[in-house]
Design a protein around this motif. Sequence first.
Motif, PDB file in Angstrom:
ATOM      1  N   VAL A 101       0.851  -1.185   0.000  1.00  0.00           N
ATOM      2  CA  VAL A 101       0.000   0.000   0.000  1.00  0.00           C
ATOM      3  C   VAL A 101       0.888   1.235   0.000  1.00  0.00           C
ATOM      4  N   THR A 102       0.595   2.196  -0.878  1.00  0.00           N
ATOM      5  CA  THR A 102       1.348   3.445  -0.938  1.00  0.00           C
ATOM      6  C   THR A 102       0.405   4.623  -0.746  1.00  0.00           C
ATOM      7  N   LEU A 103       0.751   5.486   0.206  1.00  0.00           N
ATOM      8  CA  LEU A 103      -0.024   6.694   0.476  1.00  0.00           C
ATOM      9  C   LEU A 103       0.829   7.911   0.137  1.00  0.00           C
ATOM     10  N   ARG A 104       0.230   8.897  -0.504  1.00  0.00           N
ATOM     11  CA  ARG A 104       0.941  10.127  -0.854  1.00  0.00           C
ATOM     12  C   ARG A 104       0.086  11.310  -0.446  1.00  0.00           C
ATOM     13  N   GLY A 105       0.730  12.312   0.166  1.00  0.00           N
ATOM     14  CA  GLY A 105      -0.053  13.472   0.559  1.00  0.00           C
ATOM     15  C   GLY A 105       0.725  14.505   1.339  1.00  0.00           C
ATOM     16  N   VAL A 106      -0.032  15.388   1.963  1.00  0.00           N
ATOM     17  CA  VAL A 106       0.527  16.491   2.743  1.00  0.00           C
ATOM     18  C   VAL A 106       0.851  16.000   4.153  1.00  0.00           C
ATOM     19  N   PRO A 164      11.310  14.969  24.755  1.00  0.00           N
ATOM     20  CA  PRO A 164      12.326  15.945  24.347  1.00  0.00           C
ATOM     21  C   PRO A 164      11.673  17.108  23.604  1.00  0.00           C
ATOM     22  N   PRO A 165      12.197  18.316  23.758  1.00  0.00           N
ATOM     23  CA  PRO A 165      11.577  19.478  23.104  1.00  0.00           C
ATOM     24  C   PRO A 165      11.635  19.424  21.585  1.00  0.00           C
ATOM     25  N   ASN A 166      12.538  18.624  21.053  1.00  0.00           N
ATOM     26  CA  ASN A 166      12.708  18.538  19.592  1.00  0.00           C
ATOM     27  C   ASN A 166      12.235  17.188  19.051  1.00  0.00           C
ATOM     28  N   TRP A 167      11.200  16.641  19.664  1.00  0.00           N
ATOM     29  CA  TRP A 167      10.728  15.308  19.266  1.00  0.00           C
ATOM     30  C   TRP A 167       9.206  15.331  19.201  1.00  0.00           C
ATOM     31  N   GLY A 168       8.657  14.662  18.183  1.00  0.00           N
ATOM     32  CA  GLY A 168       7.200  14.626  18.090  1.00  0.00           C
ATOM     33  C   GLY A 168       6.697  13.895  16.860  1.00  0.00           C
ATOM     34  N   GLY A 169       5.412  14.041  16.609  1.00  0.00           N
ATOM     35  CA  GLY A 169       4.788  13.263  15.550  1.00  0.00           C
ATOM     36  C   GLY A 169       4.428  14.068  14.318  1.00  0.00           C
ATOM     37  N   TYR A 170       4.153  13.311  13.260  1.00  0.00           N
ATOM     38  CA  TYR A 170       3.667  13.868  11.999  1.00  0.00           C
ATOM     39  C   TYR A 170       2.446  13.072  11.562  1.00  0.00           C
ATOM     40  N   LEU A 171       1.542  13.766  10.899  1.00  0.00           N
ATOM     41  CA  LEU A 171       0.391  13.129  10.270  1.00  0.00           C
ATOM     42  C   LEU A 171       0.525  13.297   8.764  1.00  0.00           C
ATOM     43  N   LEU A 172       0.523  12.177   8.042  1.00  0.00           N
ATOM     44  CA  LEU A 172       0.494  12.212   6.588  1.00  0.00           C
ATOM     45  C   LEU A 172      -0.961  12.078   6.170  1.00  0.00           C
ATOM     46  N   ARG A 173      -1.499  13.126   5.576  1.00  0.00           N
ATOM     47  CA  ARG A 173      -2.896  13.133   5.124  1.00  0.00           C
ATOM     48  C   ARG A 173      -2.907  12.810   3.632  1.00  0.00           C
ATOM     49  N   PRO A 174      -3.272  11.602   3.264  1.00  0.00           N
ATOM     50  CA  PRO A 174      -3.158  11.202   1.862  1.00  0.00           C
ATOM     51  C   PRO A 174      -4.204  11.841   0.952  1.00  0.00           C
ATOM     52  N   GLY A 175      -3.741  12.152  -0.263  1.00  0.00           N
ATOM     53  CA  GLY A 175      -4.650  12.564  -1.309  1.00  0.00           C
ATOM     54  C   GLY A 175      -4.759  11.456  -2.339  1.00  0.00           C
ATOM     55  N   SER A 176      -3.868  10.456  -2.169  1.00  0.00           N
ATOM     56  CA  SER A 176      -3.837   9.296  -3.061  1.00  0.00           C
ATOM     57  C   SER A 176      -3.380   8.086  -2.275  1.00  0.00           C
ATOM     58  N   VAL A 177      -4.102   6.971  -2.437  1.00  0.00           N
ATOM     59  CA  VAL A 177      -3.733   5.709  -1.780  1.00  0.00           C
ATOM     60  C   VAL A 177      -3.854   4.595  -2.815  1.00  0.00           C
ATOM     61  N   MET A 195      -8.553  11.601  -3.773  1.00  0.00           N
ATOM     62  CA  MET A 195      -9.531  12.550  -3.260  1.00  0.00           C
ATOM     63  C   MET A 195      -9.667  13.719  -4.234  1.00  0.00           C
ATOM     64  N   ASP A 196     -10.918  14.087  -4.537  1.00  0.00           N
ATOM     65  CA  ASP A 196     -11.113  15.222  -5.422  1.00  0.00           C
ATOM     66  C   ASP A 196     -11.229  16.517  -4.620  1.00  0.00           C
ATOM     67  N   ALA A 197     -11.496  17.620  -5.298  1.00  0.00           N
ATOM     68  CA  ALA A 197     -11.525  18.931  -4.655  1.00  0.00           C
ATOM     69  C   ALA A 197     -12.618  19.048  -3.597  1.00  0.00           C
ATOM     70  N   THR A 198     -13.647  18.213  -3.682  1.00  0.00           N
ATOM     71  CA  THR A 198     -14.750  18.262  -2.718  1.00  0.00           C
ATOM     72  C   THR A 198     -14.511  17.348  -1.520  1.00  0.00           C
ATOM     73  N   GLY A 199     -13.395  16.615  -1.534  1.00  0.00           N
ATOM     74  CA  GLY A 199     -13.096  15.709  -0.430  1.00  0.00           C
ATOM     75  C   GLY A 199     -13.651  14.318  -0.607  1.00  0.00           C
ATOM     76  N   ARG A 200     -14.190  14.022  -1.779  1.00  0.00           N
ATOM     77  CA  ARG A 200     -14.735  12.691  -2.052  1.00  0.00           C
ATOM     78  C   ARG A 200     -13.645  11.805  -2.666  1.00  0.00           C
ATOM     79  N   TRP A 201     -13.724  10.503  -2.309  1.00  0.00           N
ATOM     80  CA  TRP A 201     -12.754   9.540  -2.822  1.00  0.00           C
ATOM     81  C   TRP A 201     -13.347   8.746  -3.983  1.00  0.00           C
ATOM     82  N   SER A 202     -12.522   8.466  -4.979  1.00  0.00           N
ATOM     83  CA  SER A 202     -12.952   7.618  -6.092  1.00  0.00           C
ATOM     84  C   SER A 202     -11.817   6.668  -6.445  1.00  0.00           C
ATOM     85  N   ALA A 203     -12.164   5.440  -6.815  1.00  0.00           N
ATOM     86  CA  ALA A 203     -11.163   4.406  -7.089  1.00  0.00           C
ATOM     87  C   ALA A 203     -11.119   4.069  -8.556  1.00  0.00           C
TER      88      ALA A 203
END
Length: 208
Positions: A101-106, A164-177, A195-203
Motif C-alpha cells: 500500500v502506498t499513500l501520498r499526501g501532505v 524531548p523538546p525537539n521530538w514529536g509526531g507527523y500526520l500524513l494526510r493522503p490525497g492518493s492511496v 480525493m477530489d476537490a470536494t473531499g470525495r474519494w474515487s477508485a
Amino acid sequence: MRKDYRGVHDLDESWLVDGWESLLRRWMHDAVAASVVEPNAMVLGTVDERGWPATRTVLCKGVTEEGITFYTNYDSDKARQLAATPHASATFTWPLIGRQVTLRGVVRKVSVEQTAEYWGTRPRGSQLGAWASQQSRPAGGRDDLERALAQVSARFGDGPVPVPPNWGGYLLRPGSVEFWQGRANRMHNRIRTTMDATGRWSAVRLQP
C-alpha cells in the motif's frame, strides 16, 4: 529471484467503497496474523534541498480517517526536509502475503498533546534513546552513542522521562492511496483511490 503470487480473492474496487482506512487496517491485521516482522513498518519518502528523493523505514504509529502517524526527532534529516517540502510518500510492503500500500499526501506536525500521549506508551529504553541520539548527525563511534545513553540514563535516574523538546509526531494526510495485490504471471491487481476537490474519494483500477 521471482515469486509467482497466488491468492483466493482478487482485490476489487468495491473493497474501497468505505474509503482506504478500513482496507489498510484489514491488510495490516492480515500481516500481523501471518507473523510478518514489523507489520507497521513503512518506507517514508521525502525530498531534500537539492530535489533528490530520500527514503528510510519508519514505524506507523496510528491509522485514522485523517491519515497515518509517525514520530521522529524534529532535527532529523526527514524533519528538515518536511519543513521545506511538506509532502511525502509512505509505502507498506508485505511480500509474505503479496500486498503493498502506498499513500501520498501532505504532512503536518501533530499536537503536543498527541505526542505526549504516544510518548507515554513508549518503552523507557526508547524514551532514553530519543534523548541520547542527535538523529542524522555524524557520530564519532559506537562508544560515543553508548556514552550518551549512559549520561541520559544517569540524568533521569529512576524518575519519569519527559518528551524531548525537539521530538514529536507527523500526520500524513493522503490525497492518493494505491493498493497492490500480487497475482500470477505478473498480472497484479492495482487500485488507486484519490480525493477530489470536494473531499470525495474515487477508485480506479490500474494496469500492472
